[in-house]
Design a protein around this motif. Structure first.
Motif, PDB file in Angstrom:
ATOM      1  N   SER A 230      -5.068  -1.232  36.917  1.00 36.27           N
ATOM      2  CA  SER A 230      -4.498  -0.593  35.738  1.00 36.27           C
ATOM      3  C   SER A 230      -5.507  -0.640  34.599  1.00 36.27           C
ATOM      4  O   SER A 230      -6.067  -1.700  34.297  1.00 36.27           O
ATOM      5  N   LEU A 231      -5.737   0.498  33.956  1.00 36.61           N
ATOM      6  CA  LEU A 231      -6.637   0.554  32.811  1.00 36.61           C
ATOM      7  C   LEU A 231      -6.069  -0.172  31.599  1.00 36.61           C
ATOM      8  O   LEU A 231      -6.780  -0.428  30.622  1.00 36.61           O
ATOM      9  N   ASP A 232      -4.803  -0.532  31.660  1.00 37.51           N
ATOM     10  CA  ASP A 232      -4.182  -1.260  30.551  1.00 37.51           C
ATOM     11  C   ASP A 232      -4.858  -2.603  30.318  1.00 37.51           C
ATOM     12  O   ASP A 232      -4.852  -3.112  29.191  1.00 37.51           O
ATOM     13  N   TYR A 233      -5.444  -3.183  31.362  1.00 41.56           N
ATOM     14  CA  TYR A 233      -6.140  -4.460  31.189  1.00 41.56           C
ATOM     15  C   TYR A 233      -7.288  -4.295  30.194  1.00 41.56           C
ATOM     16  O   TYR A 233      -7.473  -5.127  29.298  1.00 41.56           O
ATOM     17  N   SER A 234      -8.060  -3.230  30.335  1.00 35.65           N
ATOM     18  CA  SER A 234      -9.166  -2.973  29.408  1.00 35.65           C
ATOM     19  C   SER A 234      -8.652  -2.699  27.997  1.00 35.65           C
ATOM     20  O   SER A 234      -9.200  -3.201  27.006  1.00 35.65           O
ATOM     21  N   LYS A 235      -7.623  -1.911  27.906  1.00 38.74           N
ATOM     22  CA  LYS A 235      -7.087  -1.539  26.593  1.00 38.74           C
ATOM     23  C   LYS A 235      -6.548  -2.762  25.851  1.00 38.74           C
ATOM     24  O   LYS A 235      -6.813  -2.943  24.650  1.00 38.74           O
ATOM     25  N   GLU A 236      -5.821  -3.600  26.562  1.00 38.93           N
ATOM     26  CA  GLU A 236      -5.191  -4.760  25.919  1.00 38.93           C
ATOM     27  C   GLU A 236      -6.217  -5.814  25.496  1.00 38.93           C
ATOM     28  O   GLU A 236      -6.036  -6.481  24.469  1.00 38.93           O
ATOM     29  N   LEU A 237      -7.285  -5.966  26.266  1.00 39.53           N
ATOM     30  CA  LEU A 237      -8.265  -7.009  25.954  1.00 39.53           C
ATOM     31  C   LEU A 237      -9.332  -6.556  24.967  1.00 39.53           C
ATOM     32  O   LEU A 237     -10.065  -7.383  24.419  1.00 39.53           O
ATOM     33  N   SER A 238      -9.435  -5.261  24.728  1.00 35.70           N
ATOM     34  CA  SER A 238     -10.533  -4.736  23.914  1.00 35.70           C
ATOM     35  C   SER A 238     -10.601  -5.371  22.529  1.00 35.70           C
ATOM     36  O   SER A 238     -11.691  -5.690  22.038  1.00 35.70           O
ATOM     37  N   VAL A 239      -9.458  -5.575  21.899  1.00 35.80           N
ATOM     38  CA  VAL A 239      -9.456  -6.102  20.527  1.00 35.80           C
ATOM     39  C   VAL A 239      -9.857  -7.569  20.469  1.00 35.80           C
ATOM     40  O   VAL A 239     -10.187  -8.085  19.398  1.00 35.80           O
ATOM     41  N   HIS A 240      -9.855  -8.233  21.594  1.00 33.62           N
ATOM     42  CA  HIS A 240     -10.184  -9.665  21.631  1.00 33.62           C
ATOM     43  C   HIS A 240     -11.644  -9.930  21.996  1.00 33.62           C
ATOM     44  O   HIS A 240     -12.083 -11.074  21.978  1.00 33.62           O
ATOM     45  N   ILE A 241     -12.384  -8.881  22.329  1.00 34.71           N
ATOM     46  CA  ILE A 241     -13.808  -9.042  22.660  1.00 34.71           C
ATOM     47  C   ILE A 241     -14.624  -8.876  21.393  1.00 34.71           C
ATOM     48  O   ILE A 241     -14.584  -7.819  20.753  1.00 34.71           O
ATOM     49  N   PRO A 242     -15.381  -9.901  20.988  1.00 31.05           N
ATOM     50  CA  PRO A 242     -16.185  -9.803  19.763  1.00 31.05           C
ATOM     51  C   PRO A 242     -17.182  -8.648  19.829  1.00 31.05           C
ATOM     52  O   PRO A 242     -17.697  -8.312  20.892  1.00 31.05           O
ATOM     53  N   ASP A 243     -17.462  -8.058  18.675  1.00 31.20           N
ATOM     54  CA  ASP A 243     -18.304  -6.868  18.611  1.00 31.20           C
ATOM     55  C   ASP A 243     -19.755  -7.112  19.010  1.00 31.20           C
ATOM     56  O   ASP A 243     -20.487  -6.163  19.297  1.00 31.20           O
ATOM     57  N   GLU A 244     -20.196  -8.378  19.008  1.00 29.09           N
ATOM     58  CA  GLU A 244     -21.604  -8.624  19.360  1.00 29.09           C
ATOM     59  C   GLU A 244     -21.886  -8.426  20.849  1.00 29.09           C
ATOM     60  O   GLU A 244     -23.044  -8.391  21.267  1.00 29.09           O
ATOM     61  N   PHE A 245     -20.824  -8.284  21.636  1.00 29.34           N
ATOM     62  CA  PHE A 245     -21.001  -8.037  23.065  1.00 29.34           C
ATOM     63  C   PHE A 245     -20.738  -6.569  23.385  1.00 29.34           C
ATOM     64  O   PHE A 245     -19.800  -5.974  22.857  1.00 29.34           O
ATOM     65  N   VAL A 246     -21.568  -6.001  24.252  1.00 31.08           N
ATOM     66  CA  VAL A 246     -21.299  -4.662  24.761  1.00 31.08           C
ATOM     67  C   VAL A 246     -20.087  -4.749  25.679  1.00 31.08           C
ATOM     68  O   VAL A 246     -20.031  -5.586  26.579  1.00 31.08           O
ATOM     69  N   LYS A 247     -19.106  -3.879  25.443  1.00 30.33           N
ATOM     70  CA  LYS A 247     -17.874  -3.895  26.229  1.00 30.33           C
ATOM     71  C   LYS A 247     -17.997  -2.951  27.426  1.00 30.33           C
ATOM     72  O   LYS A 247     -18.402  -1.790  27.266  1.00 30.33           O
ATOM     73  N   VAL A 248     -17.657  -3.465  28.595  1.00 30.54           N
ATOM     74  CA  VAL A 248     -17.741  -2.686  29.833  1.00 30.54           C
ATOM     75  C   VAL A 248     -16.375  -2.677  30.514  1.00 30.54           C
ATOM     76  O   VAL A 248     -15.752  -3.733  30.667  1.00 30.54           O
ATOM     77  N   SER A 249     -15.917  -1.518  30.908  1.00 28.73           N
ATOM     78  CA  SER A 249     -14.679  -1.412  31.686  1.00 28.73           C
ATOM     79  C   SER A 249     -15.053  -1.192  33.149  1.00 28.73           C
ATOM     80  O   SER A 249     -15.895  -0.350  33.459  1.00 28.73           O
ATOM     81  N   GLU A 250     -14.430  -1.974  34.031  1.00 27.57           N
ATOM     82  CA  GLU A 250     -14.811  -1.959  35.439  1.00 27.57           C
ATOM     83  C   GLU A 250     -13.622  -1.631  36.336  1.00 27.57           C
ATOM     84  O   GLU A 250     -12.524  -2.136  36.133  1.00 27.57           O
ATOM     85  N   SER A 251     -13.861  -0.806  37.337  1.00 25.69           N
ATOM     86  CA  SER A 251     -12.903  -0.506  38.409  1.00 25.69           C
ATOM     87  C   SER A 251     -11.776   0.424  37.956  1.00 25.69           C
ATOM     88  O   SER A 251     -11.318   0.380  36.814  1.00 25.69           O
ATOM     89  N   GLY A 252     -11.337   1.250  38.889  1.00 27.51           N
ATOM     90  CA  GLY A 252     -10.171   2.095  38.665  1.00 27.51           C
ATOM     91  C   GLY A 252     -10.407   3.284  37.750  1.00 27.51           C
ATOM     92  O   GLY A 252      -9.467   3.960  37.346  1.00 27.51           O
ATOM     93  N   ILE A 253     -11.678   3.543  37.400  1.00 29.08           N
ATOM     94  CA  ILE A 253     -11.987   4.675  36.520  1.00 29.08           C
ATOM     95  C   ILE A 253     -12.340   5.877  37.401  1.00 29.08           C
ATOM     96  O   ILE A 253     -13.305   5.841  38.151  1.00 29.08           O
TER      97      ILE A 253
END
Length: 262
Positions: A196-219
């Motif tokens: 479920s892509l909801d995992y990426s959406k829900e966690l996005s706000v909790h990942i600090p901006d200094e890290f590049v955010k990557v969404s994996e699988s199911g795309i």
């Protein structure tokens, strides 16, 4: 015992056997071990596409995906399509990969290469460097906070970047530390294989901006990438969507062309 536990148990045995055959000194003596690595995180941070295309022959959930093409054909096709980096699965038993796939990819392309593996030991990081990886994957679900810190620092000391994979808030909170370059959210639960892509959406706000955010699988669609970009994601690891076709490189090219046109 779930599938993830089985993989790690097998991996522990595999590493101990490998250490008996190939020494650390032998790994450190390879030409690639002292070569300069390429930064995937910088490329993703400056890209409007962010596609990391994966070479994957099979998986525990899908069995056979694609055994019809050489790793060279697939990865060169990916590079020609304009992807930002290439992920190479090196696990043999469950994914049909090998370290040979990694070194052949390194010899074929000139963009960053990620070793996709269940890393639990420094030895595997030495292997990654010796066989041409620019980036390693660490999976929070199978490592303690201390192990993540130790392995990520060790990788960075060798010039390797680190993509840390999480699946939930608990894994993310134990994993945030300066020795990471990218944080990836796996949309597939490794224990149940639910996606479920909801995992990426829900966690996005909790990942600090200094890290590049990557969404994996199911795309599997351009629309999904565009939506995830709105949540701050700059990298999108895709394998099965391309690999299940007759021409993975061409499929990636068409995907990127459509992505750029929107």
């Amino acid at each position: 015992m779930n599938i993830l536990d089985k993989i790690i148990a097998d991996k522990q045995r595999e590493i101990e056997l490998k250490k008996k055959v190939v020494s650390i000194n032998q790994l450190e003596a390879t030409d690639l071990f002292n070569s300069r690595t390429k930064s995937l995180s910088k490329i993703l941070a400056n890209s409007n596409i962010g596609i990391i295309a994966e070479h994957k022959r099979r998986s525990p959930s899908k069995s056979v995906i694609n055994f019809n093409h050489t790793v060279e054909d697939v990865t060169l096709g990916y590079q020609n399509a304009g992807v930002c980096g290439i992920s190479v699965l090196t696990d043999g038993k469950y994914f049909g990969g090998s370290l040979d796939d990694l070194i052949l990819t390194k010899a074929t392309v000139n963009i960053p290469v990620l070793r996709k593996e269940f890393i639990i030991d420094e030895y595997q990081i030495l292997e990654a460097k010796a066989y041409g990886a620019d980036v390693i994957l660490l999976i929070a679900a199978v490592l303690t906070q201390n192990e993540i810190q130790h392995l990520s620092q060790f990788a960075q000391s060798l010039g390797l970047e680190v993509l840390l994979e999480v699946h939930n808030r608990e894994e993310l909170e134990k994993a945030i530390m300066p020795s990471l370059n990218m944080i990836g959210v796996n949309n597939r639960n490794l224990k149940t294989f639910e996606v479920s892509l909801d995992y990426s959406k829900e966690l996005s706000v909790h990942i600090p901006d200094e890290f590049v955010k990557v969404s994996e699988s199911g795309i599997s669609s351009v629309e999904a990438v565009k939506e995830l970009q709105q949540f701050g994601y700059q990298g999108f690891l895709m394998g099965e969507h391309f690999m299940k076709t007759d021409n993975p490189g061409n499929e990636a090219k068409l995907f990127i062309q459509k992505l750029m046109s929107l």
